[in-house]
Design a protein around this motif. Structure first.
Motif, PDB file in Angstrom:
ATOM      1  N   ILE A 177       0.882  -1.168   0.000  1.00 34.64           N
ATOM      2  CA  ILE A 177       0.000   0.000   0.000  1.00 34.64           C
ATOM      3  C   ILE A 177       0.918   1.217   0.000  1.00 34.64           C
ATOM      4  N   ASN A 178       1.185   1.755  -1.178  1.00 39.13           N
ATOM      5  CA  ASN A 178       2.182   2.805  -1.266  1.00 39.13           C
ATOM      6  C   ASN A 178       1.595   4.076  -1.852  1.00 39.13           C
ATOM      7  N   PHE A 179       2.482   5.008  -2.092  1.00 41.38           N
ATOM      8  CA  PHE A 179       2.088   6.313  -2.610  1.00 41.38           C
ATOM      9  C   PHE A 179       1.258   6.193  -3.886  1.00 41.38           C
ATOM     10  N   ASN A 180       1.713   5.370  -4.834  1.00 44.22           N
ATOM     11  CA  ASN A 180       1.020   5.244  -6.120  1.00 44.22           C
ATOM     12  C   ASN A 180      -0.391   4.686  -5.948  1.00 44.22           C
ATOM     13  N   VAL A 181      -0.549   3.747  -5.012  1.00 43.31           N
ATOM     14  CA  VAL A 181      -1.878   3.184  -4.759  1.00 43.31           C
ATOM     15  C   VAL A 181      -2.818   4.267  -4.252  1.00 43.31           C
ATOM     16  N   LYS A 182      -2.341   5.090  -3.314  1.00 47.54           N
ATOM     17  CA  LYS A 182      -3.181   6.153  -2.765  1.00 47.54           C
ATOM     18  C   LYS A 182      -3.587   7.156  -3.847  1.00 47.54           C
ATOM     19  N   MET A 183      -2.617   7.553  -4.671  1.00 50.41           N
ATOM     20  CA  MET A 183      -2.923   8.498  -5.749  1.00 50.41           C
ATOM     21  C   MET A 183      -3.930   7.892  -6.724  1.00 50.41           C
ATOM     22  N   SER A 184      -3.764   6.606  -7.011  1.00 49.31           N
ATOM     23  CA  SER A 184      -4.680   5.926  -7.937  1.00 49.31           C
ATOM     24  C   SER A 184      -6.089   5.864  -7.371  1.00 49.31           C
ATOM     25  N   LEU A 185      -6.214   5.600  -6.066  1.00 52.65           N
ATOM     26  CA  LEU A 185      -7.526   5.553  -5.422  1.00 52.65           C
ATOM     27  C   LEU A 185      -8.252   6.879  -5.581  1.00 52.65           C
ATOM     28  N   VAL A 186      -7.539   7.977  -5.307  1.00 54.03           N
ATOM     29  CA  VAL A 186      -8.161   9.298  -5.390  1.00 54.03           C
ATOM     30  C   VAL A 186      -8.548   9.625  -6.830  1.00 54.03           C
ATOM     31  N   GLU A 187      -7.669   9.314  -7.777  1.00 58.22           N
ATOM     32  CA  GLU A 187      -7.955   9.617  -9.177  1.00 58.22           C
ATOM     33  C   GLU A 187      -9.166   8.831  -9.684  1.00 58.22           C
ATOM     34  N   GLU A 188      -9.212   7.536  -9.378  1.00 54.60           N
ATOM     35  CA  GLU A 188     -10.339   6.716  -9.829  1.00 54.60           C
ATOM     36  C   GLU A 188     -11.644   7.134  -9.165  1.00 54.60           C
ATOM     37  N   LEU A 189     -11.571   7.439  -7.859  1.00 53.62           N
ATOM     38  CA  LEU A 189     -12.772   7.873  -7.153  1.00 53.62           C
ATOM     39  C   LEU A 189     -13.267   9.194  -7.723  1.00 53.62           C
ATOM     40  N   SER A 190     -12.358  10.106  -8.036  1.00 57.87           N
ATOM     41  CA  SER A 190     -12.737  11.389  -8.624  1.00 57.87           C
ATOM     42  C   SER A 190     -13.440  11.188  -9.961  1.00 57.87           C
ATOM     43  N   GLN A 191     -12.924  10.273 -10.770  1.00 59.63           N
ATOM     44  CA  GLN A 191     -13.544   9.988 -12.068  1.00 59.63           C
ATOM     45  C   GLN A 191     -14.968   9.468 -11.894  1.00 59.63           C
ATOM     46  N   CYS A 192     -15.159   8.562 -10.945  1.00 53.17           N
ATOM     47  CA  CYS A 192     -16.506   8.026 -10.691  1.00 53.17           C
ATOM     48  C   CYS A 192     -17.457   9.123 -10.229  1.00 53.17           C
ATOM     49  N   LEU A 193     -16.982   9.977  -9.335  1.00 49.71           N
ATOM     50  CA  LEU A 193     -17.828  11.048  -8.809  1.00 49.71           C
ATOM     51  C   LEU A 193     -18.207  12.035  -9.910  1.00 49.71           C
ATOM     52  N   ARG A 194     -17.281  12.302 -10.813  1.00 56.06           N
ATOM     53  CA  ARG A 194     -17.598  13.186 -11.949  1.00 56.06           C
ATOM     54  C   ARG A 194     -18.646  12.542 -12.854  1.00 56.06           C
ATOM     55  N   LYS A 195     -18.586  11.218 -12.997  1.00 50.29           N
ATOM     56  CA  LYS A 195     -19.606  10.518 -13.784  1.00 50.29           C
ATOM     57  C   LYS A 195     -20.979  10.636 -13.135  1.00 50.29           C
ATOM     58  N   MET A 196     -20.994  10.801 -11.819  1.00 47.86           N
ATOM     59  CA  MET A 196     -22.256  11.019 -11.106  1.00 47.86           C
ATOM     60  C   MET A 196     -22.746  12.458 -11.249  1.00 47.86           C
TER      61      MET A 196
END
Length: 389
Positions: A361-380
């Protein structure tokens, strides 16, 4: 800034026996303003070809209109781009465009789909329509000033007439659908839930075997509601006060995710951290409480679960019965982000947590989580801003 915003939700069921849906909904945020373009396209017949036709139609229209091109240019581009059916002699799918301009005006453009139903003050109301001919197609255009609690219901032609036989159900017309939606409009359901209720009713009328792709897309006018979520400490510890100052200066709810982040927030506020006994659920990461913070949760594991719910929400929405009622941290955050928030600010720390190095569970995983979640929220249909520290 206009204090109104919109909640956008949609739901589809496929023609019985088909893997792909011949209807497609696209939501595009216009650049540099509060305007959105929502397109519901219904491809010819059903199956793979219909899915391709509707997807191309929705993508072309939403993208072109979001960049300021005219309806005439959009229709002409579709006519020139999509193939003509040798059997039916038509080139593209039918479509409904809901152009939400600065959260102040609804511009409707409708071609051959069931007409959009408008509910205001919990009653179906009529609205003016101007008929025009573009590229030989009859188009209806409307401009409607928005008010809080207005509801707009767009449908594919699988909704009206839904029946468990091959005949048209004369007891389920646009008028009956409007009456049905009137009865649930005062409850305050989200747009996604309203669309799901309508589609479920259609599916019942089809006896679970729809003879057409069936889609409902709903826009609900609501008051703007801002939510702020901070996730992880900054890369430079000297930036802690600046990060927390910006975070707590924002209006709306404040969610703190991560143990280290919670400690920094508590120190900044001059408050203590208490273990929460109110919402902690067996088997889920524990939650805490800090005076002045609406929700204090664990970090990566919780956000990863929220992301799974978000991905499901924008696709099949099968996890609704979990996150809508449970009291663990991921469910509580999901309800706030999916159902309450219109504007979401993420404050994301770039620090790497040494405790996570051995479990990938590293830096890249955290950044990826935020980016993917942001994309989903924008789709909403949410307005999302991400700030990194």
């Amino acid at each position: 800034m206009n204090d109104l915003s919109v909640d956008i939700g949609y739901k589809s069921i496929n023609h019985y026996g088909e893997y792909l849906c011949g209807d497609h909904v696209d939501v595009v945020q216009q650049e540099n303003n509060d305007s959105k373009v929502v397109v519901l396209a219904d491809g010819l017949k059903s199956g793979v070809k219909a899915s391709i036709l509707s997807t191309l139609t929705a993508k072309i229209i939403s993208t072109m209109m979001a960049h300021g091109l005219s309806l005439e240019e959009c229709v002409n581009t579709i006519a020139a781009t999509l193939p003509i059916s040798s059997e039916y002699g038509v080139a593209y799918s039918t479509f409904t465009i809901m152009h939400i301009i600065e959260n102040e005006t609804m511009s409707l453009i409708q071609y051959d789909n069931p007409l959009v139903i408008m509910i205001r003050d919990c009653k179906v109301v009529d609205y003016p329509k101007i008929e025009s001919i573009i590229d030989g197609k009859k188009i209806y255009q409307s401009k409607i000033p928005l008010r809080e609690n207005d509801i707009f219901i767009a449908m594919s032609d699988g909704c009206p007439g839904a029946n468990d036989t091959l005949s048209y159900n004369k007891n389920w017309t646009e008028k009956e659908i409007g009456n049905f939606m009137e009865t649930i409009s005062p409850i305050g359901y989200t747009a996604k839930t309203l669309a799901s209720i309508l589609i479920e009713e259609c599916n019942k009328l089809y006896d679970g075997k729809p003879i057409d792709d069936t889609t409902a897309c709903i826009v609900r006018v609501i008051k703007r509601s801002q939510v702020n979520l901070i996730f992880g400490p900054p890369a430079n510890r000297d930036d802690c006060d600046r990060m927390m100052s910006l975070f707590f200066s924002k209006e709306g709810k404040h969610i703190v995710c991560g143990g280290t982040t919670a400690s920094i927030a508590a120190e900044y506020l001059g408050k203590s951290i208490r273990t929460s006994s109110k919402y902690n659920v067996k088997g889920a990461p524990p939650m805490s409480e800090i005076d002045g913070v609406d929700l204090v949760t664990e970090g990566v594991v919780t956000i990863d679960k929220v992301l799974k719910y978000a991905k499901d929400y924008v696709s099949r929405d099968e996890s609704y019965t979990e996150w809508s009622v449970q009291h663990d941290a991921s469910a509580l955050i999901s309800r706030i982000l999916f159902e309450e928030a219109t504007d979401i600010n993420f404050f994301v720390g770039r620090a790497v947590n040494p405790a996570h190095q051995d479990v990938s569970i590293n830096f890249n995983v955290k950044m990826s989580l935020v980016e993917e979640l942001s994309q989903c929220l924008r789709k909403m249909g949410k307005s999302v801003k991400v700030s990194y520290f």
